[in-house]
Design a protein around this motif. Structure first.
Motif, PDB file in Angstrom:
ATOM      1  N   LYS A   1       0.871  -1.176   0.000  1.00  0.00           N
ATOM      2  CA  LYS A   1       0.000   0.000   0.000  1.00  0.00           C
ATOM      3  C   LYS A   1       0.907   1.225   0.000  1.00  0.00           C
ATOM      4  CE  LYS A   1      -4.018  -1.835   2.397  1.00  0.00           C
ATOM      5  NZ  LYS A   1      -4.925  -1.679   3.543  1.00  0.00           N
ATOM      6  N   LEU A   2       0.574   2.202  -0.809  1.00  0.00           N
ATOM      7  CA  LEU A   2       1.360   3.412  -0.883  1.00  0.00           C
ATOM      8  C   LEU A   2       0.500   4.577  -1.337  1.00  0.00           C
ATOM      9  CD1 LEU A   2       3.267   3.804  -4.144  1.00  0.00           C
ATOM     10  CD2 LEU A   2       2.190   1.618  -3.672  1.00  0.00           C
ATOM     11  N   VAL A   3       1.076   5.747  -1.328  1.00  0.00           N
ATOM     12  CA  VAL A   3       0.402   6.946  -1.829  1.00  0.00           C
ATOM     13  C   VAL A   3       1.107   7.372  -3.103  1.00  0.00           C
ATOM     14  CG1 VAL A   3      -0.087   9.380  -1.355  1.00  0.00           C
ATOM     15  CG2 VAL A   3      -0.347   7.682   0.460  1.00  0.00           C
ATOM     16  N   VAL A   4       0.334   7.640  -4.141  1.00  0.00           N
ATOM     17  CA  VAL A   4       0.887   8.151  -5.392  1.00  0.00           C
ATOM     18  C   VAL A   4       0.795   9.669  -5.346  1.00  0.00           C
ATOM     19  CG1 VAL A   4       0.598   8.269  -7.898  1.00  0.00           C
ATOM     20  CG2 VAL A   4       0.275   6.092  -6.707  1.00  0.00           C
ATOM     21  N   GLU A   5       1.916  10.319  -5.643  1.00  0.00           N
ATOM     22  CA  GLU A   5       1.946  11.776  -5.756  1.00  0.00           C
ATOM     23  C   GLU A   5       2.222  12.105  -7.218  1.00  0.00           C
ATOM     24  OE1 GLU A   5       3.914  14.661  -2.864  1.00  0.00           O
ATOM     25  OE2 GLU A   5       5.321  14.641  -4.556  1.00  0.00           O
ATOM     26  N   TRP A   6       1.256  12.781  -7.859  1.00  0.00           N
ATOM     27  CA  TRP A   6       1.330  13.052  -9.289  1.00  0.00           C
ATOM     28  C   TRP A   6       1.293  14.552  -9.510  1.00  0.00           C
ATOM     29  CZ3 TRP A   6       0.010   8.493 -12.449  1.00  0.00           C
ATOM     30  CH2 TRP A   6       0.268   8.677 -13.815  1.00  0.00           C
ATOM     31  N   GLU A   7       2.349  15.055 -10.150  1.00  0.00           N
ATOM     32  CA  GLU A   7       2.442  16.480 -10.443  1.00  0.00           C
ATOM     33  C   GLU A   7       2.480  16.691 -11.949  1.00  0.00           C
ATOM     34  OE1 GLU A   7       5.542  18.527  -7.773  1.00  0.00           O
ATOM     35  OE2 GLU A   7       6.069  16.385  -7.757  1.00  0.00           O
TER      36      GLU A   7
END
Length: 149
Positions: A123-129
Motif C-alpha cells: 500500500k502506498l500513496v501516489v503523488e502526481w504532479e
C-alpha cells in the motif's frame, strides 16, 4: 437517483468495468485547480493495481496560467519517503493536453500508469504532479493505491 447515476449502476451490473472518481488530496497546485481524478479500472478505493497491468489516469484541471509545456512527475510515497515512479510519457502536451496551455481553461490530462510485475505488493500513496514552464504545479495530487499480485 438521477438518470446518470442510474445508467452507471446499470452498466456496472451488466459487467462493464467501472471507474469511480478517485478521492485525492491537493498537495499544492499554485498554477491550477483539479476538478476530478479518474483511474480506470478502479471500482473501489484505494484502487487495487494488479501487477503486469496498465491503468488509465485522467485528471481534469483548470489552469490559472499560460504555459508552452507541461511535464509530469510521479512519485510513490512509502513510509513518508517519495520514490521516483517512471511513467511512459512525461510530456503532458502528448497526454491529451493541447499546448500551449491557456489561462482560465479546463484540460483533461490522460495517460497510462503501468504496474510492473517486479513491484512489491504494497500500500502506498501516489503523488502526481504536472508542471508548467516555470516548474510550478498545474496540479499536484496524492491518492492511495494498493499494488496486488
Amino acid at each position: 437517483m438521477d438518470v446518470r447515476a442510474g445508467l452507471v449502476v446499470l452498466l456496472c451490473v451488466m459487467g462493464f468495468t467501472c471507474a469511480v472518481p478517485v478521492k485525492f488530496i491537493d498537495c499544492g497546485s499554485p498554477s491550477g485547480k483539479v476538478a476530478m481524478v479518474d483511474i480506470n479500472p478502479c471500482a473501489s478505493q484505494p484502487c487495487q493495481l494488479h501487477k503486469g497491468q496498465s491503468y488509465g489516469v485522467n485528471v481534469t484541471f483548470h489552469s490559472a496560467v499560460e504555459s508552452q509545456t507541461s511535464t509530469a512527475v510521479v512519485h510513490g510515497v512509502i513510509a513518508g519517503v517519495p520514490i521516483p515512479f517512471p511513467i511512459p510519457m512525461e510530456d503532458g502536451c502528448k497526454s491529451g493536453i493541447q499546448c500551449p496551455i491557456q489561462k482560465q481553461q479546463y484540460y483533461h490530462y490522460v495517460t497510462a500508469l503501468p504496474v510492473k510485475t517486479e513491484y512489491p505488493a504494497i500500500k502506498l500513496v501516489v503523488e502526481w504532479e504536472l508542471r508548467d514552464d516555470n516548474k510550478q504545479d498545474l496540479f499536484c495530487i496524492k491518492f492511495p493505491v494498493q499494488i496486488v499480485s
